[in-house]
Design a protein around this motif. Structure first.
Motif, PDB file in Angstrom:
ATOM      1  N   VAL A 120       0.837  -1.203   0.000  1.00 37.86           N
ATOM      2  CA  VAL A 120       0.000   0.000   0.000  1.00 37.86           C
ATOM      3  C   VAL A 120       0.870   1.250   0.000  1.00 37.86           C
ATOM      4  O   VAL A 120       1.978   1.253   0.539  1.00 37.86           O
ATOM      5  N   ASN A 121       0.355   2.297  -0.636  1.00 40.15           N
ATOM      6  CA  ASN A 121       1.011   3.603  -0.591  1.00 40.15           C
ATOM      7  C   ASN A 121      -0.057   4.674  -0.564  1.00 40.15           C
ATOM      8  O   ASN A 121      -0.975   4.660  -1.381  1.00 40.15           O
ATOM      9  N   PRO A 122       0.041   5.653   0.369  1.00 41.49           N
ATOM     10  CA  PRO A 122      -1.021   6.642   0.546  1.00 41.49           C
ATOM     11  C   PRO A 122      -0.877   7.892  -0.291  1.00 41.49           C
ATOM     12  O   PRO A 122      -1.798   8.700  -0.353  1.00 41.49           O
ATOM     13  N   GLY A 123       0.276   8.114  -0.918  1.00 41.55           N
ATOM     14  CA  GLY A 123       0.423   9.311  -1.737  1.00 41.55           C
ATOM     15  C   GLY A 123       1.590  10.173  -1.330  1.00 41.55           C
ATOM     16  O   GLY A 123       2.542   9.751  -0.700  1.00 41.55           O
ATOM     17  N   GLY A 124       1.489  11.433  -1.671  1.00 38.84           N
ATOM     18  CA  GLY A 124       2.563  12.368  -1.394  1.00 38.84           C
ATOM     19  C   GLY A 124       2.798  13.254  -2.605  1.00 38.84           C
ATOM     20  O   GLY A 124       1.873  13.893  -3.063  1.00 38.84           O
ATOM     21  N   PRO A 125       4.008  13.246  -3.192  1.00 41.87           N
ATOM     22  CA  PRO A 125       5.173  12.465  -2.798  1.00 41.87           C
ATOM     23  C   PRO A 125       5.634  12.820  -1.389  1.00 41.87           C
ATOM     24  O   PRO A 125       5.601  13.977  -1.005  1.00 41.87           O
ATOM     25  N   GLY A 126       6.016  11.808  -0.664  1.00 40.09           N
ATOM     26  CA  GLY A 126       6.535  12.017   0.677  1.00 40.09           C
ATOM     27  C   GLY A 126       5.719  11.387   1.777  1.00 40.09           C
ATOM     28  O   GLY A 126       6.082  11.479   2.939  1.00 40.09           O
ATOM     29  N   GLY A 127       4.605  10.746   1.427  1.00 43.61           N
ATOM     30  CA  GLY A 127       3.794  10.088   2.438  1.00 43.61           C
ATOM     31  C   GLY A 127       4.451   8.804   2.922  1.00 43.61           C
ATOM     32  O   GLY A 127       5.101   8.091   2.151  1.00 43.61           O
ATOM     33  N   TYR A 132       1.253   4.114   6.978  1.00 43.03           N
ATOM     34  CA  TYR A 132      -0.043   3.788   6.383  1.00 43.03           C
ATOM     35  C   TYR A 132      -0.369   2.314   6.584  1.00 43.03           C
ATOM     36  O   TYR A 132      -1.470   1.956   6.999  1.00 43.03           O
ATOM     37  N   ALA A 133       0.591   1.448   6.327  1.00 43.70           N
ATOM     38  CA  ALA A 133       0.367   0.020   6.527  1.00 43.70           C
ATOM     39  C   ALA A 133       0.136  -0.302   7.997  1.00 43.70           C
ATOM     40  O   ALA A 133      -0.656  -1.194   8.340  1.00 43.70           O
ATOM     41  N   GLY A 152       3.787  -2.033   3.837  1.00 42.26           N
ATOM     42  CA  GLY A 152       4.059  -0.654   3.475  1.00 42.26           C
ATOM     43  C   GLY A 152       5.551  -0.382   3.451  1.00 42.26           C
ATOM     44  O   GLY A 152       6.351  -1.149   4.006  1.00 42.26           O
ATOM     45  N   PHE A 153       5.928   0.704   2.814  1.00 40.90           N
ATOM     46  CA  PHE A 153       7.338   1.102   2.801  1.00 40.90           C
ATOM     47  C   PHE A 153       7.419   2.613   2.690  1.00 40.90           C
ATOM     48  O   PHE A 153       6.546   3.260   2.111  1.00 40.90           O
ATOM     49  N   ASP A 154       8.452   3.167   3.277  1.00 41.35           N
ATOM     50  CA  ASP A 154       8.749   4.576   3.081  1.00 41.35           C
ATOM     51  C   ASP A 154       9.600   4.692   1.824  1.00 41.35           C
ATOM     52  O   ASP A 154      10.719   4.158   1.785  1.00 41.35           O
TER      53      ASP A 154
END
Length: 526
Positions: A120-127, A132-133, A152-154
């Motif tokens: 999963v990725n919530p958006g951003g760029p930079g989120g 989130y995960a 999730g990953f940063d």
């Protein structure tokens, strides 16, 4: 936001995209039963405890120079409520034998029998995809929690993954609070000076990673993560800017696309100016929807008609541009400027749940107190009341955006666009027009250009769009769904940014696809 919006895409003083609400809100919808169309799912992933490993699954065609990255095994540890690990990737994919960085990855194991990983990725760029995960119980439905390990990953440069930080908190306060709509030549020069100072600070402090944080780089990291997770195909839920990561991945690795949901689309083929204008229109329509709701109530401080309410907001922003408002507890350290006020208003456009809070903040501000709007603005910027920023989104966002697509370099274009955009978006047009000025003076040339992505040969990709989405206008979801060879559009008629988690109808349709590959019927609307 609160829910909690985990990210916001913003360049300079302009809003560029946003991220998903975490709170799960359900609503009714119309539409028929889904039709069946299978899509491949990823292979199983270990959900073991501390020290457990995931077996890497590379794919044919993997460059030999990247084999050591694709062959790595993840060693999971217990990190509070999640399992966590590090993924090693090259700083530069052009020089895979050179320096490396580590990407922070976490996992919330499935509550039932796992079908594998859902990244999963919530958006951003930079989120922070890691954070989130970690909120898995709130970002996906119980059915998905039961069936998938939520991973999730940063992304590189973000949060726990070699974060790019250019300015001190105090300097960032001044930068974000600066005038977003320069009206005179002198103000334009000040805006240019501010943008140049930010860009210079990043060049001085970010190091070689600054040239390697594009969405293309992140998508390549994502495929290494897929392999390290032991998945032959990637299952993915991307929201807002996360959809750009997803579509970029699908363009690079179409045969490795598993169940893909792209909610609130940032199209890969629009220019910086097209993005800014689209966002201006999106926020204008969202603000009109808020004002219409407000003026229908007896206590609305904006007036009694939609046109009067919109005019009141615009006149207020001009007032705080000329004379910022005091903020409780801030003294003279920080006042509600036009920049901060615009940010506070924008924050409430992401979720209808925040409309009552915005109304109260307007009522307070019209009485001379900017505290309520500043609280909203701080939520937008991920800033605490103590003056610290909980993430680095407001800094790395520019680093990513400026690499992804070219931006105009001369002030003349921004002047012209501010006038043009204001014709269709009187409230937001000028601010969005100036929003990419920092990219016009960025120290590194962009590595990406706008381009269509068809992802020929992929499995079905479910594209979700919200009709009154402020940050990612509905037309962008329609656009991507048409351009993808195997794109399928799902529509939510409503307010707020992104749809999954906001409507029971949308949730059911997305879940049917993620769990069984069953696509909604063509033209499905909730």
């Amino acid at each position: 936001m609160s829910g909690t919006r985990t990210t916001t895409w913003r360049t300079a003083n302009g809003l560029v995209a946003g991220a998903a609400a975490i709170a799960m809100v359900t609503a009714g919808c119309s539409g028929g039963a889904g039709s069946s169309a299978s899509a491949p799912s990823g292979s199983a992933v270990s959900s073991g405890g501390a020290g457990a490993t995931s077996t890497a699954v590379a794919s044919s065609g993997t460059p030999a120079a990247l084999a050591k990255f694709y062959d790595q095994k993840l060693a999971w540890s217990d990190c509070g409520a999640v399992k966590c690990t590090k993924l090693t990737v090259p700083v530069s994919y052009a020089k895979p034998g050179g320096a490396t960085i580590q990407i922070a990855v976490d996992k919330v194991p499935a509550k039932g029998h796992s079908k594998g990983a859902l990244v999963v990725n919530p958006g951003g760029p930079g989120g922070s995809g890691y954070d989130y995960a970690a909120a898995a119980d709130q970002i996906v439905t119980p059915q998905i929690r039961s069936s998938y390990d939520v991973v999730g990953f940063d992304p590189r440069g973000v949060g726990r993954s070699s974060p790019i930080t250019c300015m001190s908190d105090a300097a960032l306060d001044a930068y974000l609070g600066s005038d977003p709509t320069p009206d005179t030549k002198a103000e334009e020069q000040t805006a240019l000076k501010n943008a140049k100072a930010f860009a210079d600070d990043c060049k001085a402090k970010a190091g070689p990673l600054l040239a390697n944080v594009s969405t293309l780089d992140v998508a390549k990291d994502l495929d290494i993560l897929r392999a390290a997770l032991g998945s032959t195909k990637l299952n993915y839920l991307g929201k807002s800017y996360g959809t750009l990561i997803g579509s970029t991945y699908a363009g690079l690795f179409p045969k490795r696309v598993g169940h893909f949901v792209l909610d609130g689309v940032v199209p890969p083929d629009i220019t910086t100016e097209e993005m800014n204008e689209g966002q201006a229109e999106g926020f204008e329509e969202a603000t009109k929807s808020y004002v219409k709701n407000c003026v229908a109530q007896s206590n609305c401080p904006l007036g009694t008609t939609e046109s009067a309410g919109m005019a009141r907001i615009r006149s207020f922003l001009k007032q705080v541009d000329a004379k910022p408002l005091p903020v409780s507890g801030q003294g003279d350290v920080r006042k509600l400027t036009e920049g901060w006020a615009s940010m506070g208003i924008a924050e409430a456009m992401y979720s209808k749940q925040e409309w009552p809070t915005l109304t109260q903040a307007f009522d307070q501000a019209f009485g001379g107190d900017g505290t309520g709007l500043m609280v909203l603005a701080d939520a937008y910027a991920e800033r605490t009341a103590e003056g610290t920023y909980t993430g680095n989104i407001m800094q790395v966002i520019n680093a990513v955006s400026c690499l992804d697509r070219p931006a105009p370099s001369g002030l003349t274009t921004y002047e012209k666009d501010s006038t043009t955009f204001a014709k269709v978006a009187p409230t937001w047009g000028a601010m969005l027009a100036w929003g990419s000025l920092v990219c016009g003076v960025w120290p590194i040339k962009p590595t990406g250009t706008p381009h269509k992505i068809a992802a020929a040969g992929s499995g079905p990709i479910l594209v979700v769009g919200t009709t009154r989405d402020p940050a990612t206008p509905y037309k962008w979801s329609v656009q991507l769904a048409k351009e993808l060879k195997n794109g399928h559009l799902l529509t939510y008629v409503g307010d707020g940014h992104t749809a999954y988690g906001q409507s029971a109808c949308i949730d059911d349709a997305v879940d049917a696809y993620l769990l069984a590959g069953t696509l909604p019927p063509k033209g499905k609307t909730c």
